[in-house]
Design a protein around this motif. Sequence first.
Motif, PDB file in Angstrom:
ATOM      1  N   VAL A 187       5.277   5.051   4.465  1.00 51.22           N
ATOM      2  CA  VAL A 187       6.290   5.544   3.749  1.00 51.22           C
ATOM      3  C   VAL A 187       6.015   5.815   2.359  1.00 51.22           C
ATOM      4  O   VAL A 187       6.157   6.755   1.693  1.00 51.22           O
ATOM      5  CB  VAL A 187       7.883   4.779   3.956  1.00 51.22           C
ATOM      6  N   LEU A 188       5.835   4.622   1.701  1.00 50.28           N
ATOM      7  CA  LEU A 188       5.605   4.599   0.380  1.00 50.28           C
ATOM      8  C   LEU A 188       4.203   5.081  -0.337  1.00 50.28           C
ATOM      9  O   LEU A 188       3.850   5.273  -1.376  1.00 50.28           O
ATOM     10  CB  LEU A 188       6.076   3.156  -0.424  1.00 50.28           C
ATOM     11  N   GLU A 189       3.138   5.121   0.714  1.00 52.28           N
ATOM     12  CA  GLU A 189       1.968   5.430   0.499  1.00 52.28           C
ATOM     13  C   GLU A 189       1.272   4.326  -0.324  1.00 52.28           C
ATOM     14  O   GLU A 189       0.463   4.661  -1.383  1.00 52.28           O
ATOM     15  CB  GLU A 189       1.788   6.719  -0.116  1.00 52.28           C
ATOM     16  N   TRP A 190       1.451   3.080  -0.095  1.00 52.93           N
ATOM     17  CA  TRP A 190       1.045   2.040  -1.122  1.00 52.93           C
ATOM     18  C   TRP A 190      -0.179   1.624  -0.401  1.00 52.93           C
ATOM     19  O   TRP A 190      -0.392   1.334   1.000  1.00 52.93           O
ATOM     20  CB  TRP A 190       1.963   0.821  -1.192  1.00 52.93           C
ATOM     21  N   THR A 191      -1.417   1.624  -1.164  1.00 54.30           N
ATOM     22  CA  THR A 191      -2.656   1.266  -0.906  1.00 54.30           C
ATOM     23  C   THR A 191      -3.242  -0.118  -1.747  1.00 54.30           C
ATOM     24  O   THR A 191      -3.470   0.006  -2.994  1.00 54.30           O
ATOM     25  CB  THR A 191      -3.843   2.402  -1.269  1.00 54.30           C
ATOM     26  N   PRO A 192      -3.310  -1.013  -1.274  1.00 50.10           N
ATOM     27  CA  PRO A 192      -3.704  -2.411  -1.974  1.00 50.10           C
ATOM     28  C   PRO A 192      -4.961  -2.374  -2.412  1.00 50.10           C
ATOM     29  O   PRO A 192      -5.872  -1.756  -1.679  1.00 50.10           O
ATOM     30  CB  PRO A 192      -3.418  -3.616  -0.959  1.00 50.10           C
ATOM     31  N   ARG A 193      -5.544  -2.876  -3.451  1.00 55.61           N
ATOM     32  CA  ARG A 193      -6.814  -2.813  -4.253  1.00 55.61           C
ATOM     33  C   ARG A 193      -7.255  -4.015  -4.201  1.00 55.61           C
ATOM     34  O   ARG A 193      -8.492  -4.352  -4.407  1.00 55.61           O
ATOM     35  CB  ARG A 193      -6.779  -2.174  -5.603  1.00 55.61           C
ATOM     36  N   TYR A 194      -6.446  -5.371  -4.473  1.00 53.54           N
ATOM     37  CA  TYR A 194      -7.086  -6.624  -4.680  1.00 53.54           C
ATOM     38  C   TYR A 194      -6.952  -7.751  -3.290  1.00 53.54           C
ATOM     39  O   TYR A 194      -6.546  -8.699  -3.852  1.00 53.54           O
ATOM     40  CB  TYR A 194      -6.292  -7.250  -5.860  1.00 53.54           C
ATOM     41  N   ASP A 195      -6.909  -7.159  -2.141  1.00 52.25           N
ATOM     42  CA  ASP A 195      -7.001  -8.058  -1.191  1.00 52.25           C
ATOM     43  C   ASP A 195      -7.934  -9.135  -0.813  1.00 52.25           C
ATOM     44  O   ASP A 195      -8.900  -8.746  -0.030  1.00 52.25           O
ATOM     45  CB  ASP A 195      -6.409  -7.274   0.252  1.00 52.25           C
ATOM     46  N   ASP A 196      -8.052 -10.169  -1.903  1.00 54.96           N
ATOM     47  CA  ASP A 196      -9.275 -10.875  -1.631  1.00 54.96           C
ATOM     48  C   ASP A 196      -8.736 -12.066  -2.303  1.00 54.96           C
ATOM     49  O   ASP A 196      -8.672 -12.378  -3.542  1.00 54.96           O
ATOM     50  CB  ASP A 196     -10.452 -10.204  -2.506  1.00 54.96           C
ATOM     51  N   LEU A 197      -8.812 -13.290  -1.706  1.00 57.03           N
ATOM     52  CA  LEU A 197      -8.171 -14.488  -1.977  1.00 57.03           C
ATOM     53  C   LEU A 197      -8.894 -15.085  -3.365  1.00 57.03           C
ATOM     54  O   LEU A 197      -8.627 -15.348  -4.274  1.00 57.03           O
ATOM     55  CB  LEU A 197      -8.222 -15.666  -0.919  1.00 57.03           C
TER      56      LEU A 197
END
Length: 328
Positions: free
Chosen positions: A298-308
């Motif tokens: 819905v918000l069209e959110w795309t994460p960029r930093y999904d890395d522990l």
Amino acid sequence: MTVLVTGGAGYIGSHMVHALLALGEDVVVVDNLVTGFDWAVPPAARFERGDIADRSLLDRIMGENEIDAVIHFAGSVVVPESVRDPLKYYDNNTAASRLLIEACVAHGVPRFIFSSTAAVYGEVSAETLTEDAAAQPINPYGRSKLMTEWMLRDVSAAHDLEHVALRYFNVAGADPDGRTGQSTAGATHLIKVACETALGQRSSMAIFGTDYETRDGTAIRDYIHVSDLIEAHVQALRYLRNGGKSLTANVGYGRGYTVKEVVAAVERQTGAMPVELRERRAGDSAVVVADASRARDVLEWTPRYDDLDLIVKHALAWQKALDQRKQG
């Protein structure tokens, strides 16, 4: 048009201000500096030192500026403290938010983005949580946030104020450009505590519970980089400006790490640290992971930093910079 950011001198709020300014927004920050820092507010933002419980301050700011949206971070966030001092949380979080919402209605502010929390769910049985899961908070912190969500729903139904309530999971890391980060003394966030311990700023850290039914016996949580969290707010603002209706959305990555995995991630970059194994804490769930499909769709959110490891890298860099700031 102006965006009002409450708590904009704090950890998450200061990241928000940087992001808004980068987009060319006009920004006013209100913060009482109880846990925030004036140096964390970029000079391009107008800073008002004060409390959102001060209605005269809000009236002046909203009267002097054409406020397009309020992004509300101000409040208290430490769960154990909320148990010891519940009235503080119902005052700082619930009562103050009510006054802020009332001021928005009085001044015709059309949009409101609220910093909520996964703590509204309470003890959970499902490993992945959707927004439709029962909200049954087990501490005053979670209840104070849920009450504000309720107020926003009722006010949006009665007035021209659309809102997005974002339920955060475990926020961590720091600005990749090193401009701001988690700076509050005595913070309880796991990655913050682990970084302080690894850098010798704490004598040791504790792991609470090693007998959960998880892959290594320690609790699993969904850790989200603060910059990705901020991007969800940016998208929420875009959504509301484009005519979107009020909604509640989880913000997390949809997968989690155990406490031991977090410790190992820090140790990969710093070497071994002193760790104490302790009993479980009452109310801690084995697994808390977000289903963030609504935010993505819905918000069209795309994460960029999904890395522990990247989250830890940025958190460590900020912790070192903060230590140098204190020494200098």
